[in-house]
Enzyme design. Sequence first.
Site, PDB file in Angstrom:
ATOM      1  N   GLU A 170       0.890  -1.290   0.111  1.00  0.00           N
ATOM      2  CA  GLU A 170       0.027  -0.088   0.018  1.00  0.00           C
ATOM      3  C   GLU A 170       0.885   1.248   0.118  1.00  0.00           C
ATOM      4  O   GLU A 170       1.204   2.125   0.918  1.00  0.00           O
ATOM      5  CB  GLU A 170      -0.977   0.016   1.204  1.00  0.00           C
ATOM      6  N   HIS A 475      -8.268  -8.249   1.591  1.00  0.00           N
ATOM      7  CA  HIS A 475      -7.299  -7.152   1.842  1.00  0.00           C
ATOM      8  C   HIS A 475      -6.123  -7.181   2.531  1.00  0.00           C
ATOM      9  O   HIS A 475      -6.005  -8.185   3.230  1.00  0.00           O
ATOM     10  CB  HIS A 475      -8.322  -6.100   2.803  1.00  0.00           C
ATOM     11  N   GLU A 494      -7.371  -6.598  -2.603  1.00  0.00           N
ATOM     12  CA  GLU A 494      -6.825  -5.187  -2.518  1.00  0.00           C
ATOM     13  C   GLU A 494      -5.336  -5.056  -3.035  1.00  0.00           C
ATOM     14  O   GLU A 494      -5.213  -5.204  -4.193  1.00  0.00           O
ATOM     15  CB  GLU A 494      -6.944  -4.651  -1.132  1.00  0.00           C
ATOM     16  N   GLU A 500      -9.435   4.075   0.488  1.00  0.00           N
ATOM     17  CA  GLU A 500      -9.349   4.203   1.860  1.00  0.00           C
ATOM     18  C   GLU A 500      -8.291   5.226   2.344  1.00  0.00           C
ATOM     19  O   GLU A 500      -8.494   5.885   3.260  1.00  0.00           O
ATOM     20  CB  GLU A 500      -8.942   2.794   2.615  1.00  0.00           C
TER      21      GLU A 500
HETATM   22  C1  NOJ Z   1      -8.179  -2.406   5.873  1.00  0.00           C
HETATM   23  C2  NOJ Z   1      -8.823  -2.582   4.692  1.00  0.00           C
HETATM   24  O1  NOJ Z   1      -8.430  -2.156   3.878  1.00  0.00           O
HETATM   25  C3  NOJ Z   1     -10.221  -1.559   5.088  1.00  0.00           C
HETATM   26  O2  NOJ Z   1     -10.967  -1.748   3.889  1.00  0.00           O
HETATM   27  C4  NOJ Z   1     -10.821  -2.055   6.141  1.00  0.00           C
HETATM   28  O3  NOJ Z   1     -12.024  -1.711   6.492  1.00  0.00           O
HETATM   29  C5  NOJ Z   1      -9.999  -2.073   7.392  1.00  0.00           C
HETATM   30  N1  NOJ Z   1      -8.792  -2.861   7.365  1.00  0.00           N
HETATM   31  C6  NOJ Z   1     -10.476  -2.900   8.729  1.00  0.00           C
HETATM   32  O4  NOJ Z   1     -10.706  -4.272   8.312  1.00  0.00           O
HETATM   33 CA    CA Z   2      -5.728  -1.963   3.204  1.00  0.00          CA
END
Ligand code: NOJ
Ligand code: CA
Length: 703
Positions: A170, A475, A494, A500
């Site tokens: 990320e 994710h 992801e 996010e």
């Molecule tokens: C990171 C994730 O990318 C996100 O989508 C998620 O809401 C949070 N972690 C909590 O699990």
């Molecule tokens: Ca994430």
Amino acid sequence: MIIPIILMGFYVSSCGVNDLNRLESPDKSLVLDIELDNGILSYSLKKDSKNIFDKSVLGLKTDKFDFFDNLIIKDTQFSSSNSKWTQVWGEQKVVEDNYNQLSVYLENSVTSLDMIVHFKLFDDGLGFRYQIENQPEIESFNILDEMTEFNFSEDSPSWWIPAYAYRRYEFLYANTLISEISRDKFSELVENLSGDRLGPEAVQTPFTTQRKDGITIAIHEANLTEYSSMTLKSTGTKYLECDLIPWSDGVKVRTKAPFKSPWRTIIVGNNPSEIAMSTMTLNLNEPNKIEDVSWINPGKYIGLWWEMIGTNQSSWGSGQHHGAKTKRVKEYIDFGSKYGFDGVLVEGWNLGWDEDWCCTGDGEKFEFSTPHPEFNDKEIAKYAAEKGIRIVGHHETGTQIRNYESQLEEAFAYCQRMGIRVVKTGYVNDGSKNIKRVDQNGDLHMEWHHGQYMVEHFRRVLETAAKYEVSIVVHEPIKDTGLRRTFPNMISREGARGQEFNGFMPIDAHNKPNHTTILPFTRLLSSPMDYTPGIFNLKDYRYNSQSDRTINKNHHIPSTISKELALYVIIYAPVQMAADLPSNYEGHPAFQFILDVPTDWEETIVLNGEIGKYITTVRKDINSDDWFLGSITNEDSRVLNINLSFLEDGEEYNGTIYKDVQNGGWLNSPEEIEIETLLFTNKDSHEIILPEGGGQAIRFTKK
Ligand code: NOJ
Ligand code: CA
């Protein structure tokens, strides 16, 4: 139909002689040369007679034997195959699998042990892998080093994210020459990489570079199975080395014969658009292993999510602002049902969120079949079923792997009982050698997020989910290497900076407008992505905190509504989220595009694109004659002229265009949008005017 044809084979008995073997791609544009020089095997690659890779060494070193020097070629076998297969879902329905293969049978003249290296040359690139068959002296062994080299012929601009870094995949991308790759450079250009320097200077794959002549090359891998993931070690030159993420004790891979490594892949195109349409990674994976795929469905979902991560109005854990309350979930179900969505994601539905779940691997243990007392699971399951909605489950593990694995069967059995067909899993933690593994003796080891331990964990979850007819969206995943072909319930992941970051990060760490113009040529080469587009409220959307419910004026997503729409076409995902709050969609004219856009396609064409600047993609719906277009730009405004020859000949189309207003863009009027419908045929061209950070989305329907 697969027709293997053995064209020739020959025996070379001595080392020290230069032995040249050549393989051409079916269209003859790519030429691979294999060389054995003083017992060391190497390859080089040309495109249209231009050197792409100069001599690059191959080999493996293990704790028991080596296949590196002292090699002799015992035999070489050539074969060809040309077939087609159909995807369960995807960017295109039918995939052509057309390649020429060279298998090099090697012997180590000192140990007399054998290894085979298979090379498959497609028109869109090269794949190669190592194979070690059962032999008397070989049982289990540890790979200490994979010697594979990638010796680029030109030091060209490249797009990369660092490996061995805390936030896994990320990161925003750095753009430097290959020879300039380093963590210091990344800190200087992109983001300060704080923390201890563990591991070598290396980058993640897919790693992409573009030469002066436009030829674009991406290195990745295919079919990462029971192996550790490959990163590319930099050397301060244009030459990169395979670097495998180690186990905590330094071993790279624990394995046994018969053994096959993942494929090392080199995608090659004349330009960025060509590599974005490559199917080689999928072709190098095994066919679908799931017989009944009726439960694996592409679709669209909304969810109780942005109000936690984006707007800051709700919490995952207990308390006044806990989001996943039965009443609130039912409101989402009502909205989803009203507009024909397939799923509603609910995060914070279970136990485990109340203490320190994030970022250490410690904290409370998550429970995956015990709902939070405020989430009435049975009532919600019944309500959702009545409304034609499926709950999208959520398993945040906090990377407490032992805790998750001990509940795995029950967790997915629970999903099946509750009618949950898709689960989003999550592995939030510092990815730098911080994942707890407890061995058979009860001893604790700290592993990397992308090593073999986690590769195998992710596979275990995928296979268990399949048993209970659940698809997963991971994710903080391991990167995809085309596994979705073999397990089509691997429906999305992801594995990059998603939307996010425009939520929980301060404005100077939001995604930059160019980020989504880099992803299609890097991360998205590997698989669909759960980017979660579709935010309409781009300014003044976030509370200062859950208790201070005044708007934090410092947040501003660097996008426009038109660009958010275009991302549904640009970023492929068979399950796409409409990420914003229902209240921001209700009554909004642009919402219609999100409702109309499909997530399963018959055909995809990337019409144009420059990495980090712009891209225009068109896709044809698998269930209708509609075509959809998405076009986006970076922080610069631009005009793109496109030819509509992809539309069916002799037909007229209504093109409903969603575009930014004149002189708009991400800074000026990101939330203003113009919608118009024009008549088009395939003889027409269309001028796309993109303001700074803007986009355009079009639905073409036959008149
Ligand atoms: C990171 C994730 O990318 C996100 O989508 C998620 O809401 C949070 N972690 C909590 O699990
Ligand atoms: Ca994430």
